[in-house]
Enzyme design. Structure first.
Site, short mmCIF file in Angstrom:
data_model
loop_
_atom_site.label_atom_id
_atom_site.label_comp_id
_atom_site.label_asym_id
_atom_site.label_seq_id
_atom_site.Cartn_x
_atom_site.Cartn_y
_atom_site.Cartn_z
N GLU A 158 0.48 -1.21 0.22
CA GLU A 158 -0.06 0.15 0.40
C GLU A 158 0.97 1.33 -0.25
OE1 GLU A 158 -4.87 -1.10 1.74
OE2 GLU A 158 -2.88 -0.07 2.61
N GLU A 234 -6.54 -7.34 -0.95
CA GLU A 234 -7.43 -7.53 0.95
C GLU A 234 -9.04 -7.43 0.47
OE1 GLU A 234 -5.62 -5.54 3.98
OE2 GLU A 234 -3.08 -5.29 3.13
#
Length: 586
Positions: A158, A234
């Site tokens: 991320e 995710e």
């Protein structure tokens, strides 16, 4: 050549169409003797792949060391996954977030206040390179190209939410490639244009993270990456909890409906989490947006497989959804595991903490208080000690506050608590006489794991003054918790004073099984069973029980030790057969 390759809209595994249906299991949050059970249950839910982060801070606790045993025996975890017929996605960081202490970055590295984390700063990239030099050789046999289960490896994590240093991402990619990682590489970012652009790397697969609004987020990923597989790396089907907050739950029905939307769109998925596990010991992270809030010990995450490994409502609902899109094993859903019968533990031995610490050698003496980071203390507690030359009433001021929670004592008597969470810096106190002893017990409650405050210092963060005059001549002492056998326990007797103390008791077990430690009447501290550090407890909640894995128990006598930082209304603990993670909220 990598075993997993991409087409214009999907994956090929060894040249055959393959959809990744994965779930996250962090080996370091699960007792190693339970890995095989959790992996089997992953396969039985219909998963063909599992995903895991790698915590750099535990694998390299000091520069130049490498730990690959016990909870960190990743080669063993990979062998068990392969034996179960599961593929593996590896996410080695360097940063992992994961609600993990400092996002997985080593404390010895981030203690340098000038280092530019997660950038091309050579101090950061050189350290990561040296780590990979140690880490990757024992893992290369487990890559799919070498007959192993690992089919893809993530570059950073991320990153678009943190920075935009593409040269740094390229360095991480090349660090992996040059050390023999030939499998498919991917990046992972929140599904908006800004994050995807900043966190992507040309020639590397982009994946997205989200938990709802499936069509919208897949469209954002497709707009960013016109060709290639759509993958939610995710898929958030639950959430984590903070001390003092609610216990988060998400209905199985809504999560299953969104999973169905994902699979119906032809996307691949990694369910975060399939099995959350536990933040054993001092491993939990924290968040700091408007204020500092530490994460609880349980990482149950309201996942399909509960913290104790039992199939929950989402397990059954997800299995039904997966069966519409892929083969699911024709085997029965596993039943809940056995639990220990309810047991009462009398903690009939006790050792006050502060007198014990005063007997130890090895404290560091400094003119002014120094941070835990400067002392080289990565987790746990430090006791700071000095004398106050002036008697009377006044304000005790802690310059810069405390990191993260400080209990203050004058001549052994508690006079108050300061918390980073409340931005406390000042405490009114009465000093009974000149030369009174001031002791400050500071707890590191977990390093921030997301955003710009990763690596924020712990301990006393600046000078301490009383009535405006600086206090100097400090002794700084880490609280040793590695060998509880050295603690001088004696019979508890009728002692009920409210001072930090160790408490010890024993209990009998016929057949070891999972159980849950309940501590009614206790306030805040740490718990160990047979030397295994279960983690933190705190009556602030929401969590009201600590998970005790069956493998840490043994037939016959077992030992429970608590470090209670405040007070208890009794000297008993309960082992129950039902977890209590607190009242629900959103």
């Amino acid at each position: 050549m990598p075993a997993l390759t991409t087409t214009s809209d999907g994956f090929l595994l060894h040249g055959e169409p393959f959809r990744i249906i994965s779930g996250a299991i962090h080996y370091f949050r699960v007792h190693p003797d339970q890995w095989a059970d959790r992996l089997r249950k992953a396969r039985l839910m219909g998963l063909n792949t599992v995903e895991t982060y790698l915590p750099w801070n535990l694998h390299e606790p000091e520069p130049g060391t490498l730990v690959l045993d016990g909870l960190l025996d990743l080669p063993r975890f990979l062998r068990l996954a392969r034996a179960e017929g599961l593929r593996v996605l590896l996410r080695p960081g360097p940063y992992i977030c994961a609600e993990w202490d400092d996002g997985g970055l080593p404390a010895w590295l981030i203690s340098d206040p000038d280092i530019r984390l997660r950038t091309s700063d050579p101090r950061f990239t050189d350290a990561f390179d040296r780590y990979l030099d140690q880490l990757l050789p024992p893992l290369l046999p487990y890559l799919a190209a070498n007959g192993g289960p690992v089919i893809a490896v993530q570059v950073e994590n991320e990153y678009g939410a943190y920075g935009d240093d593409t040269a740094y991402l390229k360095h991480v990619e090349q660090a992996l490639r040059s050390r023999g990682v030939d499998e498919l590489l991917f990046t992972c970012d929140q599904a908006n244009a800004g994050h995807l652009t900043a966190g992507s790397l040309p020639g590397t697969l982009s994946t997205a993270t989200f938990g709802s609004r499936v069509d919208e987020h897949l469209a954002a990923l497709r707009a960013h990456q016109p060709e290639g597989p759509l993958m939610c790396a995710e898929f958030w089907i639950g959430w984590f909890d903070h001390w003092g907050g609610p216990h988060h739950r998400r209905s199985a029905e809504t999560a299953a409906a969104d999973l169905d939307r994902l699979l119906s769109a032809g996307a691949s998925v990694n369910i975060y989490m399939f099995h959350g596990g536990t933040n054993f010991g001092f491993t939990n992270g924290a968040n700091h947006h408007h204020t500092y809030v530490p994460t609880i010990t349980s990482y149950d995450y309201d996942a399909p497989l509960t913290e104790s490994g039992d199939p929950g409502p989402k397990y059954h609902a997800f299995r039904e959804v997966i069966a519409r899109h892929a083969p699911v094993p024709d085997e029965p859903v596993p039943a809940p595991g056995p639990k220990l019968p309810p047991t009462t533990v009398d903690l009939d031995h006790r050792a006050p903490l502060l007198p014990y610490l005063r007997t130890l050698d090895g404290g560091t003496r400094t003119q002014d208080p120094v941070t835990m980071n400067e002392l080289g203390v990565h987790t746990g507690h430090v006791l700071y000690r000095t004398t106050v030359p002036t008697a009377g009433d006044g304000l005790l001021h802690f310059g810069g506050g405390v990191g993260d929670r400080a209990q203050v004592f004058v001549d052994g008597a508690s006079v108050g608590v300061l918390e980073r969470e409340r931005r406390d810096e000042t405490l009114p106190v009465r000093v009974p006489h000149s030369g009174a002893v001031l002791e400050v017990l500071v707890e590191n409650q977990g390093g921030v794991n997301y955003g710009p405050r990763i690596g924020a210092p712990k301990g006393l963060l600046g000078p301490v003054t009383f009535q405006g005059a600086a206090l100097d001549g400090w002794e700084c002492r880490p609280v040793p918790l590695g060998d509880l056998g050295a603690v001088p326990f004696g019979p508890s007797g009728a002692a009920t004073d409210s001072v930090p103390a160790f408490h010890r008791g024993t209990f009998e077990v016929d057949v070891p099984a999972d159980t849950f430690l309940s501590l009614p009447g206790w306030t805040k501290g740490q718990a160990w069973v047979n030397g295994f550090h279960l983690g933190r407890y705190w009556n602030r909640g929401p969590q009201r029980t600590l998970y005790v894995p069956g493998p840490v128990l043994r037939p016959g006598a077992n030992e429970l030790v608590l470090l209670e930082l405040h007070a208890t209304t009794g000297t008993r603990a309960q082992l129950t057969d039902t977890p209590d993670l607190g009242p629900e909220g959103q």
